[in-house]
Scaffold this motif. Sequence first.
Motif, PDB file in Angstrom:
ATOM      1  N   UNK A 105     -10.018 -10.072 -10.912  1.00  0.00           N
ATOM      2  CA  UNK A 105     -10.135 -11.031 -12.009  1.00  0.00           C
ATOM      3  C   UNK A 105     -11.583 -11.356 -12.361  1.00  0.00           C
ATOM      4  N   UNK A 106     -12.518 -10.771 -11.648  1.00  0.00           N
ATOM      5  CA  UNK A 106     -13.933 -10.976 -11.934  1.00  0.00           C
ATOM      6  C   UNK A 106     -14.494 -12.309 -11.497  1.00  0.00           C
ATOM      7  N   UNK A 107     -13.712 -13.130 -10.794  1.00  0.00           N
ATOM      8  CA  UNK A 107     -14.158 -14.481 -10.444  1.00  0.00           C
ATOM      9  C   UNK A 107     -14.828 -14.573  -9.079  1.00  0.00           C
ATOM     10  N   UNK A 108     -14.661 -13.550  -8.245  1.00  0.00           N
ATOM     11  CA  UNK A 108     -15.248 -13.557  -6.920  1.00  0.00           C
ATOM     12  C   UNK A 108     -15.917 -12.217  -6.637  1.00  0.00           C
ATOM     13  N   UNK A 109     -16.744 -12.230  -5.613  1.00  0.00           N
ATOM     14  CA  UNK A 109     -17.362 -11.010  -5.112  1.00  0.00           C
ATOM     15  C   UNK A 109     -17.070 -10.895  -3.627  1.00  0.00           C
ATOM     16  N   UNK A 110     -16.928  -9.671  -3.144  1.00  0.00           N
ATOM     17  CA  UNK A 110     -17.001  -9.437  -1.713  1.00  0.00           C
ATOM     18  C   UNK A 110     -18.268  -8.623  -1.473  1.00  0.00           C
ATOM     19  N   UNK A 111     -19.091  -9.112  -0.572  1.00  0.00           N
ATOM     20  CA  UNK A 111     -20.353  -8.459  -0.245  1.00  0.00           C
ATOM     21  C   UNK A 111     -20.334  -8.114   1.239  1.00  0.00           C
ATOM     22  N   UNK A 112     -20.467  -6.842   1.560  1.00  0.00           N
ATOM     23  CA  UNK A 112     -20.406  -6.393   2.943  1.00  0.00           C
ATOM     24  C   UNK A 112     -21.781  -6.521   3.588  1.00  0.00           C
ATOM     25  N   UNK A 113     -21.817  -7.169   4.755  1.00  0.00           N
ATOM     26  CA  UNK A 113     -23.076  -7.465   5.439  1.00  0.00           C
ATOM     27  C   UNK A 113     -23.357  -6.429   6.525  1.00  0.00           C
ATOM     28  N   UNK A 114     -24.642  -6.088   6.658  1.00  0.00           N
ATOM     29  CA  UNK A 114     -25.091  -5.115   7.651  1.00  0.00           C
ATOM     30  C   UNK A 114     -26.342  -5.636   8.348  1.00  0.00           C
ATOM     31  N   UNK A 115     -26.518  -5.205   9.594  1.00  0.00           N
ATOM     32  CA  UNK A 115     -27.716  -5.603  10.328  1.00  0.00           C
ATOM     33  C   UNK A 115     -28.907  -4.716   9.989  1.00  0.00           C
ATOM     34  N   UNK A 116     -28.657  -3.506   9.483  1.00  0.00           N
ATOM     35  CA  UNK A 116     -29.734  -2.674   8.947  1.00  0.00           C
ATOM     36  C   UNK A 116     -29.186  -1.878   7.772  1.00  0.00           C
ATOM     37  N   UNK A 117     -30.069  -1.206   7.070  1.00  0.00           N
ATOM     38  CA  UNK A 117     -29.692  -0.462   5.873  1.00  0.00           C
ATOM     39  C   UNK A 117     -28.612   0.570   6.217  1.00  0.00           C
ATOM     40  N   UNK A 118     -27.406   0.454   5.639  1.00  0.00           N
ATOM     41  CA  UNK A 118     -26.353   1.421   5.964  1.00  0.00           C
ATOM     42  C   UNK A 118     -26.648   2.821   5.452  1.00  0.00           C
ATOM     43  N   UNK A 119     -27.628   2.958   4.554  1.00  0.00           N
ATOM     44  CA  UNK A 119     -27.997   4.267   4.033  1.00  0.00           C
ATOM     45  C   UNK A 119     -29.143   4.910   4.814  1.00  0.00           C
ATOM     46  N   UNK A 120     -29.656   4.222   5.821  1.00  0.00           N
ATOM     47  CA  UNK A 120     -30.743   4.787   6.611  1.00  0.00           C
ATOM     48  C   UNK A 120     -30.175   5.799   7.603  1.00  0.00           C
ATOM     49  N   UNK A 121     -30.910   6.884   7.769  1.00  0.00           N
ATOM     50  CA  UNK A 121     -30.566   7.910   8.736  1.00  0.00           C
ATOM     51  C   UNK A 121     -31.696   8.006   9.765  1.00  0.00           C
ATOM     52  N   UNK A 122     -31.293   8.137  11.023  1.00  0.00           N
ATOM     53  CA  UNK A 122     -32.241   8.030  12.126  1.00  0.00           C
ATOM     54  C   UNK A 122     -32.378   9.365  12.860  1.00  0.00           C
ATOM     55  N   UNK A 123     -33.613   9.714  13.141  1.00  0.00           N
ATOM     56  CA  UNK A 123     -33.873  10.959  13.875  1.00  0.00           C
ATOM     57  C   UNK A 123     -33.229  10.932  15.249  1.00  0.00           C
ATOM     58  N   UNK A 124     -33.234   9.755  15.913  1.00  0.00           N
ATOM     59  CA  UNK A 124     -32.666   9.675  17.260  1.00  0.00           C
ATOM     60  C   UNK A 124     -31.135   9.615  17.262  1.00  0.00           C
ATOM     61  N   UNK A 125     -30.521   9.755  16.061  1.00  0.00           N
ATOM     62  CA  UNK A 125     -29.057   9.860  15.967  1.00  0.00           C
ATOM     63  C   UNK A 125     -28.674  11.146  15.232  1.00  0.00           C
ATOM     64  N   UNK A 126     -29.506  12.161  15.369  1.00  0.00           N
ATOM     65  CA  UNK A 126     -29.313  13.402  14.620  1.00  0.00           C
ATOM     66  C   UNK A 126     -28.015  14.095  15.001  1.00  0.00           C
ATOM     67  N   UNK A 127     -27.493  14.872  14.054  1.00  0.00           N
ATOM     68  CA  UNK A 127     -26.278  15.658  14.272  1.00  0.00           C
ATOM     69  C   UNK A 127     -26.437  16.987  13.545  1.00  0.00           C
ATOM     70  N   UNK A 128     -25.572  17.939  13.896  1.00  0.00           N
ATOM     71  CA  UNK A 128     -25.631  19.263  13.287  1.00  0.00           C
ATOM     72  C   UNK A 128     -24.601  19.368  12.174  1.00  0.00           C
ATOM     73  N   UNK A 129     -25.034  19.851  11.005  1.00  0.00           N
ATOM     74  CA  UNK A 129     -24.159  20.170   9.895  1.00  0.00           C
ATOM     75  C   UNK A 129     -24.432  21.610   9.514  1.00  0.00           C
ATOM     76  N   UNK A 130     -23.486  22.477   9.832  1.00  0.00           N
ATOM     77  CA  UNK A 130     -23.696  23.914   9.693  1.00  0.00           C
ATOM     78  C   UNK A 130     -24.896  24.334  10.547  1.00  0.00           C
ATOM     79  N   UNK A 131     -25.924  24.856   9.917  1.00  0.00           N
ATOM     80  CA  UNK A 131     -27.093  25.315  10.676  1.00  0.00           C
ATOM     81  C   UNK A 131     -28.242  24.310  10.659  1.00  0.00           C
ATOM     82  N   UNK A 132     -28.004  23.146  10.069  1.00  0.00           N
ATOM     83  CA  UNK A 132     -29.078  22.170   9.908  1.00  0.00           C
ATOM     84  C   UNK A 132     -28.874  20.975  10.836  1.00  0.00           C
ATOM     85  N   UNK A 133     -29.957  20.533  11.430  1.00  0.00           N
ATOM     86  CA  UNK A 133     -29.939  19.308  12.221  1.00  0.00           C
ATOM     87  C   UNK A 133     -30.466  18.180  11.338  1.00  0.00           C
TER      88      UNK A 133
END
Length: 407
Positions: free
Chosen positions: A188-216
Amino acid sequence: MKVEELVRRSLHQMAESDAYPDPGLAGRALRTRRRRRARGITGAVAAVAAVVAVAVAVPLAVPGSGEGGPATGPRQDVVGRPGESPPQGLIAAGDMALSTWHTRETEKLPGGDAIEGRKWRLYDPDTGRYEETDWSWVDVAPGMRTAAVLEKDLPADRIGLLDLATGEVERWIPVDGEGVGSVEFSPDGERLVATAYSHNPDRRFKDASYWLNEDKLPGAKRSRTGFYVVDVDSGDAAYTELPYSDDPDNRVTGMNGREDLNWNSDGELLWEHWPYEPGRKYYDLDGGQSDPPAQEKHVSYAEAGLSPDGRLVGGEFAGEGDEISSEVLDARTGKRVTTVPGQQLLAWADDERLIAWGCDPGVCQKNEYRNRLVLIDLDGDKVIPLSGNRGGNGADAGRWEPEFTER
């Protein structure tokens, strides 16, 4: 769990994250089973050849911004841009319009980290075009007069209410405590839901690396802390703690740092994507887990969800062999009512028509990712192109993704 089910759910998680499946993954899935959902299909679309495709390129009327007038100008039932991909001018059908679209962009940071965010293009009623913005997050309210926006650095400590007629932020709503990484208007456009995070959810960290195909690749760290329900008029923002669900059987390490919350169809509950049936996990506004509403019991991964009148559900990919089709279900029983010639169902234009990603004969035979927006009626005998075909493939971060709003 069956292999095909694992593939489907893994692809769903990647679709909601900033990681993309490589083009070969769809073929491998098909060798396991030919019938699967939209993002994993390959092959021809000969069964769609008999579909009547009517291209619509309606000149955009100059929109007005007067009180009570539609933000998208004098309403035309279908406004298509079959020659544009990504679209430059307004796309609309029935009750819905393409309010924004975005692409994924990666910013490399010192030390090997990265930000995998979105670049938003927002419909400007003054120019009649989708204009580039610097906001990190955009959600447009029903009626397409106001957008909720977040500033570039996430998590943000305030939410902006942007007047689409002037392009100016009318008001800032501060959030006291955890910053937010996404925001969504209630139906109805009268409210918002805003999801809270302790850090940027779009940040990617080298110390949490993973393999996708041949790329780390640098990986995500899950950081959702809770959510705010915001009253738009007063600006009151009530915070509820709701950390991410730590399920030992739901570990998609590195791919997805976002676990945004969304409104259900009547604005009484919240939901988040879930990799197991039925595809969504529901919560009440106090953060307690809830059963799905009766009318949404059979809503799953498909974005279209419940029809406006609550009778039908836009379902999953249902094609067999070379057929491109998706199913439409009875909302009460979950039984298939019909199938329509769409690759992936995105939104209901009204009770009788769906907006979908579609594939043309001879195009998706060569590249399954060369899809375009189409309008489909429930009889499946009429398909109207709304955009041009997307380029690239599923691993192309420059591919545009649409967001639809009731106009």
